[in-house]
Write an enzyme that holds these catalytic residues in place. Structure first.
Site, PDB file in Angstrom:
ATOM      1  CB  SER A 128      51.162  36.521  34.542  1.00  0.00           C
ATOM      2  OG  SER A 128      50.538  36.792  35.776  1.00  0.00           O
ATOM      3  CE1 TYR A 158      50.179  41.646  32.651  1.00  0.00           C
ATOM      4  CE2 TYR A 158      49.138  40.214  34.282  1.00  0.00           C
ATOM      5  CZ  TYR A 158      50.282  40.756  33.716  1.00  0.00           C
ATOM      6  OH  TYR A 158      51.525  40.403  34.195  1.00  0.00           O
TER       7      TYR A 158
END
Ligand SMILES: NC(=O)c1ccc[n+]([C@@H]2O[C@H](COP(=O)([O-])OP(=O)(O)OC[C@H]3O[C@@H](n4cnc5c(N)ncnc54)[C@H](OP(=O)(O)O)[C@@H]3O)[C@@H](O)[C@H]2O)c1
Length: 246
Positions: free
Chosen positions: A139, A152
């Site tokens: 990501s 995350y």
């Protein structure tokens, strides 16, 4: 048939679109996830639509001890893999992770440790076979730590670093490794989140991933402009960045 692509986390919206993009190019599929009924429905749909073999199986990214037997089961059903896509992931809640260790651990294991456990097994087989491709969906959140999602982000950043090392290790064996860094994508993971902009469709992302594999790319920012957004973000001096509410 070009061989089978194992899709790990096949019920994710991005995974579904990626599976369809590979099937449309003549690859068979092995869809793996936690919801077997959903997998069976998706498999029937993809098999009819694209006329390729589609098998399914259950796995849990956090059940590390079961991973070796699971990969054996996949190879028994579908033969040595042409490719593997790690699509599972978990955004979690940063505000909860701050106080709740179980939430922190879930974010780390579902984005990083689980992926490493499974890819170690796939990588060794592909290295021995001297062929194959690995796709890891990381990501843009892994490019710089931000207060809103740094647990995350740190797991995705670690995953991207792992993929980089794997690419370096496997290049001489002819095994390709693609790191995918999506920006915002319209999926269940981001549904209802505030502050979303430049949101891409899962279909667009899936098609770009299959195309990047065909072209032998190493790192794919998707959509492409996120490479430049992140270039700017990573170059903001830390003394300024630490004061921003991001
Ligand atoms: N959407 C975005 O904007 C965005 C941006 C950047 C990166 N990504 C990454 O892209 C990937 C796909 O995301 P998405 O947006 O399509 O997500 P999604 O629709 O929320 O899907 C997440 C997937 O991960 C699976 N999963 C979670 N924990 C698991 C576990 N312990 N074992 C096995 N599977 C597990 C889920 O399975 P269940 O259905 O069984 O829960 C689901 O299939 C993820 O890695 C995500 O981090 C997404």
């Amino acid at each position: 048939m070009k061989g089978t692509v194992l899709i790990l986390g096949a019920s994710s919206a991005i995974a579904r679109a990626t599976a369809a993009a590979f099937a449309s190019r003549g690859y068979g599929l092995y869809l793996a996830g936690r919801d077997e009924e959903e997998l069976a429905r998706d498999a029937a749909d993809l098999a009819i639509r694209h006329q390729v073999p589609v098998a399914t199986g259950r796995f849990d990214a956090e059940a590390f001890a079961q991973h070796p037997a699971f990969i054996e089961q996949v190879v028994e059903a579908s033969g040595e893999l042409a490719g593997v896509v790690v699509a599972f992931g978990y955004l979690g809640e940063q505000s909860r992770a701050v106080h709740d260790w179980d939430e922190t651990l879930a974010i780390i294991q579902r984005n990083y440790t689980g992926a490493v456990s499974l890819l170690n097994l796939c990588a060794n087989r592909m290295e021995q076979a001297g062929t194959g491709f690995i796709v890891g969906i990381a990501s843009v959140a892994g490019d710089r730590g931000r207060q809103s999602n740094y647990t995350y982000g740190s797991a995705k950043g670690a995953f991207a670093l792992y993929l980089q090392g794997l690419r370096n290790r496997l290049a001489p064996a002819g095994v390709r490794v693609l790191t995918v860094k999506p920006g915002f994508v319209d999926t269940g993971m981001t549904f209802g989140l505030p502050g979303m902009f430049l949101v891409a469709s899962p279909r667009y992302v899936g098609e770009r991933i299959a195309r990047a594999v065909e072209r032998g790319r190493d790192v794919l920012y998707v959509p492409w402009f996120w490479r430049y957004i992140m270039l700017i973000i990573t170059h903001i001096p830390e003394r300024i960045f630490k004061r921003l509410k991001l």
